[in-house]
Write a protein that holds these residues in place. Structure first.
Motif, PDB file in Angstrom:
ATOM      1  N   SER A  46      35.281   9.820 -41.606  1.00  0.00           N
ATOM      2  CA  SER A  46      35.911  11.041 -41.116  1.00  0.00           C
ATOM      3  C   SER A  46      35.103  11.569 -39.930  1.00  0.00           C
ATOM      4  CB  SER A  46      36.004  12.088 -42.226  1.00  0.00           C
ATOM      5  OG  SER A  46      34.729  12.546 -42.605  1.00  0.00           O
ATOM      6  N   LEU A  47      35.526  12.685 -39.366  1.00  0.00           N
ATOM      7  CA  LEU A  47      34.829  13.250 -38.221  1.00  0.00           C
ATOM      8  C   LEU A  47      33.345  13.441 -38.528  1.00  0.00           C
ATOM      9  CD1 LEU A  47      37.416  15.962 -37.094  1.00  0.00           C
ATOM     10  CD2 LEU A  47      36.950  13.760 -35.992  1.00  0.00           C
ATOM     11  N   SER A  48      32.520  13.237 -37.564  1.00  0.00           N
ATOM     12  CA  SER A  48      31.053  13.343 -37.623  1.00  0.00           C
ATOM     13  C   SER A  48      30.376  12.086 -38.134  1.00  0.00           C
ATOM     14  CB  SER A  48      30.579  14.546 -38.453  1.00  0.00           C
ATOM     15  OG  SER A  48      31.052  15.750 -37.892  1.00  0.00           O
ATOM     16  N   LYS A  49      31.139  11.184 -38.791  1.00  0.00           N
ATOM     17  CA  LYS A  49      30.632   9.858 -39.164  1.00  0.00           C
ATOM     18  C   LYS A  49      29.234   9.895 -39.787  1.00  0.00           C
ATOM     19  CE  LYS A  49      34.108   7.334 -37.518  1.00  0.00           C
ATOM     20  NZ  LYS A  49      34.292   6.004 -37.004  1.00  0.00           N
ATOM     21  N   ASN A  50      28.243   9.265 -39.121  1.00  0.00           N
ATOM     22  CA  ASN A  50      26.905   9.161 -39.712  1.00  0.00           C
ATOM     23  C   ASN A  50      26.232  10.522 -39.869  1.00  0.00           C
ATOM     24  OD1 ASN A  50      26.858   8.577 -36.702  1.00  0.00           O
ATOM     25  ND2 ASN A  50      24.689   9.068 -37.037  1.00  0.00           N
ATOM     26  N   HIS A  51      26.650  11.516 -39.077  1.00  0.00           N
ATOM     27  CA  HIS A  51      26.048  12.843 -39.219  1.00  0.00           C
ATOM     28  C   HIS A  51      26.466  13.507 -40.536  1.00  0.00           C
ATOM     29  CE1 HIS A  51      24.420  12.473 -35.254  1.00  0.00           C
ATOM     30  NE2 HIS A  51      25.622  12.259 -34.744  1.00  0.00           N
ATOM     31  N   ASN A  52      27.665  13.147 -41.037  1.00  0.00           N
ATOM     32  CA  ASN A  52      28.041  13.585 -42.389  1.00  0.00           C
ATOM     33  C   ASN A  52      27.022  13.094 -43.408  1.00  0.00           C
ATOM     34  OD1 ASN A  52      30.462  14.848 -41.645  1.00  0.00           O
ATOM     35  ND2 ASN A  52      31.657  12.971 -41.886  1.00  0.00           N
ATOM     36  N   ALA A  83      19.572  12.291 -56.403  1.00  0.00           N
ATOM     37  CA  ALA A  83      19.657  11.008 -55.696  1.00  0.00           C
ATOM     38  C   ALA A  83      21.045  10.874 -55.095  1.00  0.00           C
ATOM     39  CB  ALA A  83      19.369   9.847 -56.644  1.00  0.00           C
ATOM     40  N   ILE A  84      21.192   9.938 -54.182  1.00  0.00           N
ATOM     41  CA  ILE A  84      22.473   9.736 -53.503  1.00  0.00           C
ATOM     42  C   ILE A  84      22.735   8.240 -53.372  1.00  0.00           C
ATOM     43  CG2 ILE A  84      21.401   9.842 -51.207  1.00  0.00           C
ATOM     44  CD1 ILE A  84      24.002  11.263 -50.249  1.00  0.00           C
ATOM     45  N   MET A  85      24.025   7.844 -53.455  1.00  0.00           N
ATOM     46  CA  MET A  85      24.358   6.419 -53.430  1.00  0.00           C
ATOM     47  C   MET A  85      25.740   6.205 -52.822  1.00  0.00           C
ATOM     48  SD  MET A  85      24.430   3.778 -56.671  1.00  0.00           S
ATOM     49  CE  MET A  85      22.860   4.421 -57.251  1.00  0.00           C
ATOM     50  N   PRO A  86      25.892   5.259 -51.902  1.00  0.00           N
ATOM     51  CA  PRO A  86      27.223   4.936 -51.371  1.00  0.00           C
ATOM     52  C   PRO A  86      28.031   4.121 -52.366  1.00  0.00           C
ATOM     53  CG  PRO A  86      25.583   3.503 -50.379  1.00  0.00           C
ATOM     54  CD  PRO A  86      24.831   4.485 -51.241  1.00  0.00           C
ATOM     55  N   MET A  87      29.328   4.350 -52.390  1.00  0.00           N
ATOM     56  CA  MET A  87      30.235   3.568 -53.233  1.00  0.00           C
ATOM     57  C   MET A  87      30.706   2.367 -52.415  1.00  0.00           C
ATOM     58  SD  MET A  87      30.618   5.154 -56.203  1.00  0.00           S
ATOM     59  CE  MET A  87      32.234   4.967 -56.928  1.00  0.00           C
ATOM     60  N   ARG A  88      29.962   1.266 -52.513  1.00  0.00           N
ATOM     61  CA  ARG A  88      30.271   0.087 -51.690  1.00  0.00           C
ATOM     62  C   ARG A  88      31.475  -0.652 -52.269  1.00  0.00           C
ATOM     63  NH1 ARG A  88      25.979  -0.858 -48.194  1.00  0.00           N
ATOM     64  NH2 ARG A  88      27.617  -1.821 -46.923  1.00  0.00           N
ATOM     65  N   GLY A  89      32.330  -1.162 -51.402  1.00  0.00           N
ATOM     66  CA  GLY A  89      33.586  -1.760 -51.819  1.00  0.00           C
ATOM     67  C   GLY A  89      33.482  -3.225 -52.180  1.00  0.00           C
ATOM     68  N   MET A 135      23.688  14.779 -43.310  1.00  0.00           N
ATOM     69  CA  MET A 135      23.720  16.068 -43.994  1.00  0.00           C
ATOM     70  C   MET A 135      23.758  15.895 -45.512  1.00  0.00           C
ATOM     71  SD  MET A 135      23.471  19.232 -43.287  1.00  0.00           S
ATOM     72  CE  MET A 135      23.767  19.173 -41.527  1.00  0.00           C
ATOM     73  N   ALA A 136      24.488  14.877 -46.003  1.00  0.00           N
ATOM     74  CA  ALA A 136      24.539  14.627 -47.448  1.00  0.00           C
ATOM     75  C   ALA A 136      23.157  14.238 -47.980  1.00  0.00           C
ATOM     76  CB  ALA A 136      25.554  13.523 -47.751  1.00  0.00           C
ATOM     77  N   ILE A 137      22.432  13.432 -47.209  1.00  0.00           N
ATOM     78  CA  ILE A 137      21.078  13.040 -47.624  1.00  0.00           C
ATOM     79  C   ILE A 137      20.149  14.249 -47.613  1.00  0.00           C
ATOM     80  CG2 ILE A 137      19.065  11.645 -46.991  1.00  0.00           C
ATOM     81  CD1 ILE A 137      21.079   9.520 -45.941  1.00  0.00           C
ATOM     82  N   MET A 138      20.300  15.108 -46.615  1.00  0.00           N
ATOM     83  CA  MET A 138      19.459  16.312 -46.565  1.00  0.00           C
ATOM     84  C   MET A 138      19.805  17.277 -47.704  1.00  0.00           C
ATOM     85  SD  MET A 138      17.466  15.469 -44.257  1.00  0.00           S
ATOM     86  CE  MET A 138      16.482  16.968 -44.360  1.00  0.00           C
ATOM     87  N   ALA A 181      22.661   6.466 -40.902  1.00  0.00           N
ATOM     88  CA  ALA A 181      22.076   7.711 -41.410  1.00  0.00           C
ATOM     89  C   ALA A 181      20.780   7.443 -42.162  1.00  0.00           C
ATOM     90  CB  ALA A 181      23.070   8.424 -42.320  1.00  0.00           C
ATOM     91  N   VAL A 182      20.759   6.377 -42.945  1.00  0.00           N
ATOM     92  CA  VAL A 182      19.537   6.026 -43.688  1.00  0.00           C
ATOM     93  C   VAL A 182      18.411   5.715 -42.715  1.00  0.00           C
ATOM     94  CG1 VAL A 182      18.508   4.287 -45.210  1.00  0.00           C
ATOM     95  CG2 VAL A 182      20.754   5.248 -45.755  1.00  0.00           C
ATOM     96  N   GLN A 183      18.744   5.043 -41.602  1.00  0.00           N
ATOM     97  CA  GLN A 183      17.730   4.778 -40.576  1.00  0.00           C
ATOM     98  C   GLN A 183      17.250   6.078 -39.932  1.00  0.00           C
ATOM     99  OE1 GLN A 183      20.207   2.191 -38.319  1.00  0.00           O
ATOM    100  NE2 GLN A 183      19.681   0.354 -39.478  1.00  0.00           N
ATOM    101  N   ASP A 184      18.130   7.075 -39.877  1.00  0.00           N
ATOM    102  CA  ASP A 184      17.774   8.368 -39.276  1.00  0.00           C
ATOM    103  C   ASP A 184      16.826   9.172 -40.165  1.00  0.00           C
ATOM    104  OD1 ASP A 184      19.303   7.981 -37.033  1.00  0.00           O
ATOM    105  OD2 ASP A 184      21.037   9.111 -37.763  1.00  0.00           O
TER     106      ASP A 184
END
Length: 438
Positions: A263-269, A287-293, A272-275, A129-132
């Motif tokens: 979940s469904l839609s994967k990277n498209h989710n 701002a937005i940030m993934p919760m990396r494990g 949309m979150a970035i948008m 998604a970030v690449q998109d």
């Protein structure tokens, strides 16, 4: 006599807490106490002292029985396996140092391997998604000091990142957030009533797999357009209230986890979150940030990016880097039977991959480099025990916000146990000899 080592970094999750204090014996042979860490982080340090810890390599014979072997034999088996395979898979890398990752990637390049990390089954969709569409992000320090509106979407930091809320996102008093949690509003989007949701000002109990619709609805509400009566099981009034809460803040941060990425839609989710984050920036700062494990899964993507230009699922079998998630991803390759050897370091696919993939690891020549006994070591042909990175050896790791932090050594590994980096250097040297590379 004992001594206390301060400013220790916790090598458990992507929060990389750097304020731990560890009490050790004078000779560094025993960790006695760990202060400031969460329960899981404390156990990571103390587990290195386990009396039943494996300290010599173990190899399976043709009958499937385990026998001790020497480190030289382990290096030889690993080097021969990788050098002679047509297309080996080198997977993991998320629970080791950047220095070890770099050496492992050099081996992968020499052997024409596929090199992949745990993002392939967690936040790989985020990277796509970030690449998109790019990503408006920040550091955790900025969150602590500035953020007054926090969303946790598809994640449960109360259990998965236990000190995240106390150090950075909800409770700390920052430079511009002097009242701590009293000055913050917290929104949780989760189909379950988690412990994190129990602390939220607004819990949006979404219907399973309908994140894309709710994210779209929030974008509509932020823009002031009309909404249907319910979206993804959430009433219009609650969606509008959440949008108004976000727009009224000075700094909004969206944290999201695998509840969205897988979940469904994967990277498209995530698109949309970035948008949504970009839409919020029309009204406030967001701002937005993934919760990396894994504590260094972010670092693995960074190092692969430096060396190959891509963050995961990299196929080097043609002599140059190709990147095509879904085709060059670990599970897809294993299930299609396209790899003929498996090397695992810094992860546990035996516990997290589908049974069909794990069975392929069992069937193929395989090596697992791992301090613990794990489901992956059980299905591998060779188990090489190594030192705990961040406990018995230092090294660089990247926090979930892509800030590099140097992990400190606090104790000595058992005698004869190598570090990941030392083992990989020996394998690299032997592979070069086999391949006739100077």
């Amino acid at each position: 006599m004992s001594k206390i080592i301060t400013d220790v970094v916790c090598p458990f999750c992507g929060t990389l807490c750097d304020d731990l204090e560890v009490k050790v014996s004078d000779d560094g042979s025993k960790i006695e106490e760990v202060y400031n860490a969460c329960v899981i982080g404390t156990e990571k340090f103390l587990h290195s002292q386990a009396t039943d810890r494996l300290t010599v390599p173990m190899k399976k014979d043709d009958a499937g029985e385990w026998h001790e072997t020497s480190m030289n034999d382990a290096v030889e088996y690993t080097a021969q396996m990788l050098a002679n395979a047509k297309k080996p898979l080198m997977y993991g890398w998320s629970s080791t140092s950047c220095e070890a990752q770099s050496i492992g990637h050099e081996i992968a390049e020499l052997c024409g391997a596929v090199v992949d990390n745990t993002a392939t089954v967690c936040h790989g969709t985020t990277l796509i998604a970030v690449q998109d569409v790019g990503v408006p992000s920040c550091t955790l320090g900025e969150v602590k000091n500035r953020a007054d509106r926090i969303i946790f979407w598809g994640c449960n930091p109360a259990h998965a990142h236990p000190r995240h809320m106390s150090r950075y996102s909800i409770f700390p008093r920052g430079f511009f957030t002097g009242k701590g949690h009293k000055a913050r509003k917290m929104i949780v989007v989760d189909p379950r009533k988690t412990d994190t949701a129990g602390m939220a000002d607004i819990h949006m109990q979404i219907e399973q797999g309908r994140d894309y619709e709710l994210l779209s609805a929030l974008r509509v509400a932020v823009r002031g357009a009309p909404l249907p009566e319910t979206v993804a099981g959430i009433p219009r009034e609650i969606i509008q209230d959440a949008a108004d809460t976000l727009k009224s803040g000075r700094f909004v941060v969206i944290f999201f986890g695998m509840g969205v990425t897988q979940s469904l839609s994967k990277n498209h989710n995530i698109d949309m979150a970035i948008m949504l984050t970009k839409d919020l920036n029309e009204h406030t700062k967001a701002a937005i940030m993934p919760m990396r494990g894994h504590y260094n899964v972010t670092g693995s993507g960074e190092v692969m990016g430096w060396q190959f230009g891509y963050p995961f699922s990299i196929d080097l079998s043609r002599g140059f880097a190709r990147y095509n998630p879904g085709d060059s991803s670990s599970n897809d390759l294993l299930r299609r039977g396209e790899v003929d050897a498996v090397f695992v370091l810094g992860s546990d696919p035996g516990a997290h991959f589908p049974f069909s993939s794990v069975k392929k690891i069992w069937d193929l020549p395989s090596v697992c480099v791992e301090p613990h006994y794990t489901p992956t070591t059980a299905v591998s042909k060779l188990h090489v025990p190594v030192a705990f990175v961040g406990v018995e050896v230092g090294g660089c790791a990247y926090r979930m916000d892509a800030v590099p932090i140097h992990c400190r050594k606090v104790a000595e590994p058992p005698e004869g146990v190598l570090t990941d980096e030392e083992f990989l250097k020996l394998v690299l040297a032997r592979v070069k000899e086999i391949k006739g590379v100077a």
